[in-house]
Write an enzyme that holds these catalytic residues in place. Structure first.
Site, PDB file in Angstrom:
ATOM      1  CB  CYS A  79      37.179  38.425  37.524  1.00  0.00           C
ATOM      2  SG  CYS A  79      38.780  39.233  37.104  1.00  0.00           S
ATOM      3  CB  CYS A 127      36.941  42.603  37.732  1.00  0.00           C
ATOM      4  SG  CYS A 127      38.244  42.019  39.091  1.00  0.00           S
ATOM      5  CB  CYS A 148      53.971  45.936  46.918  1.00  0.00           C
ATOM      6  SG  CYS A 148      53.773  45.605  48.654  1.00  0.00           S
TER       7      CYS A 148
END
Length: 161
Positions: A79, A127, A148
């Site tokens: 997005c 999103c 990570c």
């Protein structure tokens, strides 16, 4: 007496049908950007879909963004929400792009227990796309956090000179 005991057992049994199932289905988060499965599949590569929409993980050391040292901002590949700044990126040696902090408000957190123990999961706050996990073994001279992140979940936008 037996009828009364049977009635109590039946009542307890049916009252246990309860709310756990209902609360799980009603707890779905809503996001500013929502698309159907078909729309996400059309927009994303197979690997991006697997990671962002199915909470998958890419192979370590497979993302070119792991070694990227350019100045800029890492956005959500789904997005385009800005998620991490290059000045907060560091080499964790794990094989995934790692950051010591997120752009506040653009990354949301949840709990992941899929591999037998609890981890803090990260996803895009716009999103809902799965990004990776955050751990408490990052650089001690900064936040102490290691975000990570799957490189395939990111799109790098270089800084303008």
């Amino acid at each position: 007496m037996k009828k009364l005991a049977l009635l109590i057992i039946i009542t307890v049994f049916f009252s246990c049908n309860g709310t756990a199932q209902k609360s799980q289905t009603s707890n779905k988060e809503s996001y500013a950007v929502t698309k159907t499965k078909a729309e996400w599949k059309e927009q994303l590569t197979d690997e991006q879909y697997y990671i962002l929409r199915e909470a998958g993980t890419e192979r370590p050391f497979s993302s070119p963004l792991n070694d990227n040292s350019e100045k800029g901002v890492y956005h959500c590949a789904a997005c385009n929400t800005p998620l991490f700044k290059s000045e907060h990126k560091f080499d964790s040696g794990t094989g995934w792009p790692s950051f010591d902090r997120e752009i506040k408000g653009n990354v949301a957190f949840g709990t992941d227990t899929k591999i037998g123990y609890t981890r803090d999961e990260e996803h895009c706050a716009t999103c809902g796309g799965h990004l990776g996990h955050v751990f408490n073994d990052g650089p001690k001279n900064t936040t102490g956090k290691r975000h990570c992140i799957n490189g395939a979940a990111l799109k790098f936008v270089a800084a303008e000179d």
